[in-house]
Write a protein that holds these residues in place. Structure first.
Motif, PDB file in Angstrom:
ATOM      1  N   ASN A 168      -4.688   7.051  -4.391  1.00  0.00           N
ATOM      2  CA  ASN A 168      -5.320   7.809  -3.306  1.00  0.00           C
ATOM      3  C   ASN A 168      -6.161   6.921  -2.400  1.00  0.00           C
ATOM      4  O   ASN A 168      -6.920   6.083  -2.881  1.00  0.00           O
ATOM      5  CB  ASN A 168      -6.210   8.904  -3.897  1.00  0.00           C
ATOM      6  N   THR A 169      -6.058   7.178  -1.086  1.00  0.00           N
ATOM      7  CA  THR A 169      -6.863   6.461  -0.100  1.00  0.00           C
ATOM      8  C   THR A 169      -7.862   7.406   0.570  1.00  0.00           C
ATOM      9  O   THR A 169      -8.493   7.049   1.557  1.00  0.00           O
ATOM     10  CB  THR A 169      -5.965   5.814   0.973  1.00  0.00           C
ATOM     11  N   ALA A 170      -7.972   8.598   0.039  1.00  0.00           N
ATOM     12  CA  ALA A 170      -8.919   9.623   0.503  1.00  0.00           C
ATOM     13  C   ALA A 170      -9.262  10.467  -0.719  1.00  0.00           C
ATOM     14  O   ALA A 170      -8.594  10.361  -1.759  1.00  0.00           O
ATOM     15  CB  ALA A 170      -8.284  10.487   1.591  1.00  0.00           C
ATOM     16  N   LEU A 209       0.827  -1.199   0.000  1.00  0.00           N
ATOM     17  CA  LEU A 209       0.000   0.000   0.000  1.00  0.00           C
ATOM     18  C   LEU A 209       0.868   1.260   0.000  1.00  0.00           C
ATOM     19  O   LEU A 209       0.600   2.205  -0.741  1.00  0.00           O
ATOM     20  CB  LEU A 209      -0.944   0.013   1.203  1.00  0.00           C
ATOM     21  N   ASP A 210       1.906   1.283   0.822  1.00  0.00           N
ATOM     22  CA  ASP A 210       2.822   2.437   0.845  1.00  0.00           C
ATOM     23  C   ASP A 210       3.420   2.664  -0.538  1.00  0.00           C
ATOM     24  O   ASP A 210       3.530   3.795  -1.002  1.00  0.00           O
ATOM     25  CB  ASP A 210       3.945   2.231   1.872  1.00  0.00           C
ATOM     26  N   TRP A 211       3.816   1.572  -1.203  1.00  0.00           N
ATOM     27  CA  TRP A 211       4.387   1.695  -2.539  1.00  0.00           C
ATOM     28  C   TRP A 211       3.355   2.250  -3.520  1.00  0.00           C
ATOM     29  O   TRP A 211       3.667   3.137  -4.324  1.00  0.00           O
ATOM     30  CB  TRP A 211       4.898   0.330  -3.016  1.00  0.00           C
ATOM     31  N   LEU A 212       2.131   1.752  -3.456  1.00  0.00           N
ATOM     32  CA  LEU A 212       1.076   2.255  -4.349  1.00  0.00           C
ATOM     33  C   LEU A 212       0.855   3.756  -4.151  1.00  0.00           C
ATOM     34  O   LEU A 212       0.696   4.505  -5.111  1.00  0.00           O
ATOM     35  CB  LEU A 212      -0.238   1.506  -4.111  1.00  0.00           C
ATOM     36  N   ARG A 213       0.851   4.190  -2.893  1.00  0.00           N
ATOM     37  CA  ARG A 213       0.636   5.617  -2.600  1.00  0.00           C
ATOM     38  C   ARG A 213       1.848   6.451  -2.993  1.00  0.00           C
ATOM     39  O   ARG A 213       1.711   7.504  -3.617  1.00  0.00           O
ATOM     40  CB  ARG A 213       0.338   5.822  -1.115  1.00  0.00           C
TER      41      ARG A 213
END
Length: 167
Positions: A50-52, A40-44
């Motif tokens: 975006n997670t928001a 997830l950190d890599w995707l962001r």
């Protein structure tokens, strides 16, 4: 592109306009625990997933602006409350101003910019107002909860700093 975190139980997908692009949930099923967190950190960080609701240089994105215009007051407030911890460190003064000036529609059809509304906390129950005097109180579940304190940064009145006059 957006991704719903497994812990969010679909909240972002429910909050965003239906046309918002989301990664398929299977991208998360291949990893668990710490590996999933690193993924997830890599995707962001690398792909800017975006997670928001998305900000553009700290301002509200077109999707975010569309969301505000097409979302009920209750859903908007609930979504802002949920995602504010992810937004607050990345939103610019311009983005805060855009949110503060966002128009909310009340049940009676009246509209107000968010920064001209009030959070109906217990402090306001001390005052008796004339029958025809209307205060634009937001419909927020448990308005005395500290979870709504972020609304002050958007110009929503949540305290009463008026000194009664004994004229």
């Amino acid at each position: 592109i957006y991704v719903d975190l497994p812990s969010d139980n679909g909240k972002l997908r429910d909050f965003m306009p239906p046309s918002s692009p989301f990664l398929h949930h299977l991208y998360f099923e291949q990893y668990e625990g710490e590996e999933q967190a690193k993924w997830l950190d890599w995707l962001r960080d690398v792909l800017a997933i975006n997670t928001a609701p998305r900000l553009t240089s700290g301002a509200l994105s077109d999707e975010f602006l569309k969301l505000i215009k097409n979302t009920s007051m209750e859903q908007l407030l609930s979504g802002l409350q949920y995602f504010w911890p992810r937004l607050k460190d990345h939103i610019s003064d311009r983005g805060v101003q855009q949110l503060a000036q966002a128009t909310v529609i009340f049940e009676d059809g009246s509209t107000y910019p968010l920064n001209q509304t009030f959070l109906k906390r217990k402090v306001f129950s001390r005052f008796s107002l004339p029958q025809d005097f209307q205060i634009p109180f937001l419909s927020a579940a448990d308005p005395d909860s500290e979870g709504w304190d972020f609304l002050r940064s958007l110009g929503v009145a949540s305290t009463c700093d008026v000194v009664p006059c004994s004229c």
